[in-house]
Design a protein around this motif. Structure first.
Motif, PDB file in Angstrom:
ATOM      1  N   PHE A  62       0.835  -1.191   0.000  1.00  0.00           N
ATOM      2  CA  PHE A  62       0.000   0.000   0.000  1.00  0.00           C
ATOM      3  C   PHE A  62       0.876   1.249   0.000  1.00  0.00           C
ATOM      4  N   GLY A  63       0.285   2.373  -0.461  1.00  0.00           N
ATOM      5  CA  GLY A  63       0.990   3.642  -0.447  1.00  0.00           C
ATOM      6  C   GLY A  63       0.878   4.312   0.916  1.00  0.00           C
ATOM      7  N   LEU A  64       0.692   5.630   0.884  1.00  0.00           N
ATOM      8  CA  LEU A  64       0.526   6.352   2.144  1.00  0.00           C
ATOM      9  C   LEU A  64      -0.749   5.951   2.856  1.00  0.00           C
ATOM     10  N   ASP A  65      -1.753   5.519   2.101  1.00  0.00           N
ATOM     11  CA  ASP A  65      -2.966   4.958   2.673  1.00  0.00           C
ATOM     12  C   ASP A  65      -3.361   3.744   1.835  1.00  0.00           C
ATOM     13  N   THR A  66      -4.514   3.174   2.146  1.00  0.00           N
ATOM     14  CA  THR A  66      -4.947   1.965   1.440  1.00  0.00           C
ATOM     15  C   THR A  66      -5.708   2.260   0.156  1.00  0.00           C
ATOM     16  N   SER A  67      -5.626   3.499  -0.334  1.00  0.00           N
ATOM     17  CA  SER A  67      -6.327   3.850  -1.561  1.00  0.00           C
ATOM     18  C   SER A  67      -5.471   3.638  -2.807  1.00  0.00           C
ATOM     19  N   GLU A  68      -4.198   3.347  -2.643  1.00  0.00           N
ATOM     20  CA  GLU A  68      -3.332   3.077  -3.779  1.00  0.00           C
ATOM     21  C   GLU A  68      -2.429   1.890  -3.460  1.00  0.00           C
ATOM     22  N   ILE A  69      -2.100   1.152  -4.507  1.00  0.00           N
ATOM     23  CA  ILE A  69      -1.276  -0.045  -4.368  1.00  0.00           C
ATOM     24  C   ILE A  69      -0.122   0.052  -5.351  1.00  0.00           C
ATOM     25  N   PHE A  70       1.080  -0.248  -4.856  1.00  0.00           N
ATOM     26  CA  PHE A  70       2.262  -0.308  -5.696  1.00  0.00           C
ATOM     27  C   PHE A  70       2.471  -1.758  -6.125  1.00  0.00           C
ATOM     28  N   ILE A  71       2.590  -1.954  -7.438  1.00  0.00           N
ATOM     29  CA  ILE A  71       2.733  -3.290  -8.004  1.00  0.00           C
ATOM     30  C   ILE A  71       4.119  -3.405  -8.608  1.00  0.00           C
ATOM     31  N   GLY A  72       4.947  -4.254  -8.011  1.00  0.00           N
ATOM     32  CA  GLY A  72       6.274  -4.518  -8.540  1.00  0.00           C
ATOM     33  C   GLY A  72       6.284  -5.814  -9.330  1.00  0.00           C
ATOM     34  N   ARG A  73       6.944  -5.781 -10.459  1.00  0.00           N
ATOM     35  CA  ARG A  73       6.969  -6.930 -11.342  1.00  0.00           C
ATOM     36  C   ARG A  73       8.407  -7.362 -11.624  1.00  0.00           C
ATOM     37  N   ALA A  74       8.524  -8.400 -12.439  1.00  0.00           N
ATOM     38  CA  ALA A  74       9.840  -8.928 -12.766  1.00  0.00           C
ATOM     39  C   ALA A  74      10.504  -8.148 -13.888  1.00  0.00           C
ATOM     40  N   LYS A  75      10.048  -6.937 -14.154  1.00  0.00           N
ATOM     41  CA  LYS A  75      10.679  -6.065 -15.129  1.00  0.00           C
ATOM     42  C   LYS A  75      10.931  -4.706 -14.491  1.00  0.00           C
ATOM     43  N   LEU A 102       8.698  -2.857  -1.979  1.00  0.00           N
ATOM     44  CA  LEU A 102       8.363  -1.478  -2.295  1.00  0.00           C
ATOM     45  C   LEU A 102       7.937  -0.751  -1.029  1.00  0.00           C
ATOM     46  N   ALA A 103       8.214   0.535  -0.979  1.00  0.00           N
ATOM     47  CA  ALA A 103       7.820   1.369   0.149  1.00  0.00           C
ATOM     48  C   ALA A 103       7.664   2.800  -0.336  1.00  0.00           C
ATOM     49  N   ARG A 104       6.861   3.579   0.392  1.00  0.00           N
ATOM     50  CA  ARG A 104       6.678   4.983   0.073  1.00  0.00           C
ATOM     51  C   ARG A 104       6.693   5.806   1.349  1.00  0.00           C
ATOM     52  N   PHE A 105       7.454   6.902   1.309  1.00  0.00           N
ATOM     53  CA  PHE A 105       7.425   7.882   2.391  1.00  0.00           C
ATOM     54  C   PHE A 105       7.492   9.271   1.759  1.00  0.00           C
ATOM     55  N   ASN A 106       6.650  10.172   2.256  1.00  0.00           N
ATOM     56  CA  ASN A 106       6.531  11.521   1.701  1.00  0.00           C
ATOM     57  C   ASN A 106       6.286  11.436   0.198  1.00  0.00           C
ATOM     58  N   ASP A 107       7.165  12.028  -0.593  1.00  0.00           N
ATOM     59  CA  ASP A 107       7.017  12.027  -2.049  1.00  0.00           C
ATOM     60  C   ASP A 107       8.072  11.159  -2.711  1.00  0.00           C
ATOM     61  N   TYR A 108       8.476  10.097  -2.050  1.00  0.00           N
ATOM     62  CA  TYR A 108       9.509   9.212  -2.580  1.00  0.00           C
ATOM     63  C   TYR A 108       8.990   7.776  -2.638  1.00  0.00           C
ATOM     64  N   LEU A 109       9.506   7.068  -3.613  1.00  0.00           N
ATOM     65  CA  LEU A 109       9.263   5.638  -3.740  1.00  0.00           C
ATOM     66  C   LEU A 109      10.590   4.917  -3.545  1.00  0.00           C
ATOM     67  N   VAL A 110      10.564   3.893  -2.710  1.00  0.00           N
ATOM     68  CA  VAL A 110      11.758   3.085  -2.431  1.00  0.00           C
ATOM     69  C   VAL A 110      11.507   1.689  -2.970  1.00  0.00           C
ATOM     70  N   ALA A 111      12.439   1.206  -3.762  1.00  0.00           N
ATOM     71  CA  ALA A 111      12.328  -0.125  -4.359  1.00  0.00           C
ATOM     72  C   ALA A 111      13.599  -0.910  -4.079  1.00  0.00           C
ATOM     73  N   GLY A 112      13.416  -2.155  -3.663  1.00  0.00           N
ATOM     74  CA  GLY A 112      14.544  -3.057  -3.455  1.00  0.00           C
ATOM     75  C   GLY A 112      14.565  -4.119  -4.535  1.00  0.00           C
TER      76      GLY A 112
END
Length: 423
Positions: A62-75, A102-112
């Motif tokens: 989830f993003g900052l709230d449960t209204s958006e979802i980050f989807i990470g794929r194999a690409k 995946l993670a989000r804080f403030n206006d940043y997206l963090v991806a591992g």
């Protein structure tokens, strides 16, 4: 029965939950168990025709709230799916693949990524530079701290990829790194493989699980080595975990899900049954009472945390790799009824439009007169059949009359001949 391959729902399961599931084929699906008419119905939120071979879902969050979802794929990209508009609003290109967290804080997206890189991407201001941190060479998972969202924890295979914590607000500064247990009685190094990590309601307390069959608890304020540890000689390979309060819920590659209490880690406290394949992901709702799990046996399940009862089970049609559960703000039954009414109204309106179109078509009198004066084939056939049957009846009557007259003449001739002989 320990397990069942049928779709089932416990009548006591009345929570208004929504399940979001990512699969190995790249599909992203939504389940609504509270829907009375179709509790096992699944809706694809992503166009299946646009899927490619490397679209396997490897991370969901989830993003900052449960209204958006980050989807990470194999690409090398991440899809931001909005649950309000019910579509993918943005696609973010990354430097590496596949994404393992995946993670989000403030206006940043963090991806591992699986190669050990951690990338911070600005979402709003494109002029800011991206930040890339190296946490090793083999990362298994990345998790965000719910209480301090700028902290992320990573874990992987090997001593060089053990548990680490980074502060992404400080350009990826490493805050903590764990230390392995002392050597065994043969003075051999204890193997390390942190398959998943998680924060335990605090930025200082963490838990890890391993493919080598151990679950460890760390306290960054005390020491680098784990403060508690559960290990077994059985072939128990942990693949994923989730934490809430004093409990750790883990899934294994052998299709077993167990719960641990951090206050006594000598043994597990609960075992959840019903699986026939490896557990790929687990997720808790906001209350911590319902545990959702995705399994490679193509099923998604919901268990009650305390009673360990299987409340919901549904076939996903593909290998489920990631799952999220959230509380829905809408009543699915009322919305379904409204949707059904809207469909009926649309059908009626379309019928009225068709009727109006037929009424408004101008008539051609000559064309209509031609069709009215034309003889129908069916009526002529019937008339022919009737006339033929009448002719047959008349001929049969005439033949009967002739036969009677002939018989009468033969009788009279016979009587005359008899009289002549007597004379």
């Amino acid at each position: 029965m320990k397990w069942s391959t049928a779709n089932l729902k416990n009548p006591n399961y009345t929570e208004n939950h929504e399940l979001y599931v990512g699969t190995s084929t790249g599909t992203f699906k939504r389940f609504v168990p509270a829907f009375e008419q179709k509790p096992f119905g699944q809706r694809n939120l992503y166009d299946i025709n646009q899927l490619e071979r490397n679209d396997r879902v490897t991370a969901l969050s989830f993003g900052l709230d449960t209204s958006e979802i980050f989807i990470g794929r194999a690409k090398e990209n991440v899809h931001i799916h909005s649950l309000r508009s019910d579509k993918v609003e943005r696609i973010i290109n990354l430097n590496y693949a596949p994404v393992v967290g995946l993670a989000r804080f403030n206006d940043y997206l963090v991806a591992g990524f699986s190669n050990g890189q951690v990338q911070r991407v600005p979402l709003e201001d494109k002029s800011e530079t991206e930040c890339i941190v190296n946490s090793g060479d083999d990362m298994a998972h990345l998790r965000q701290c719910p209480s301090d969202r700028n902290l992320v924890a990573t874990g992987g295979k090997g001593r060089q990829n053990n548990l680490k914590i980074f502060d992404m607000a400080a350009d990826g500064k490493q805050v903590f790194t764990s230390k392995n247990l002392p050597n065994d009685y043969l003075q051999l190094e204890v193997p390390v493989w942190d398959s998943d990590v998680g924060f335990i309601d605090s930025p200082h307390t963490l838990a890890t699980c391993s493919r080598y069959g151990y679950v460890r608890v760390y306290d960054t304020r005390k020491q680098r080595r784990p403060v508690q540890c559960y290990a077994t000689e059985d072939q128990m390979s942990f693949s994923t975990l989730v934490t809430h309060g004093n409990y750790i819920y883990t899934g294994t590659t052998m299709g077993v899900m167990k719960a641990f209490d951090i206050r006594r880690m000598q043994s597990f406290v609960h075992t959840y049954k019903g699986f026939t394949g490896a557990i790929s992901d687990v997720s808790l709702d906001s209350t911590g009472k319902y545990l959702a799990s995705a399994s490679l046996d193509r099923y998604v399940r919901v268990h009650h945390v305390d009673s360990t009862v299987l409340l919901y089970q549904c076939y996903v049609k593909s290998k489920a790799t990631r799952v999220l559960i959230r509380e829905s703000a809408e009543n699915p039954n009322s919305t379904a009824a409204e949707a059904a009414e809207d469909d009926v109204n649309e059908m009626e309106s379309t019928k009225k439009l068709h009727i109006k179109k037929k009424d408004t078509i101008p008539e051609d009198k000559e064309y209509e007169d031609i069709f009215e004066n034309m003889q129908t084939i069916c009526e002529n056939d019937e008339e022919d059949d009737v006339s033929d049957s009448e002719d047959v009846e008349n001929t049969t009557k005439e033949n009967d009359k002739l036969a009677k007259v002939g018989a009468k003449r033969k009788a009279e001739k016979g009587l005359a001949e008899n009289k002549k002989k007597k004379e």
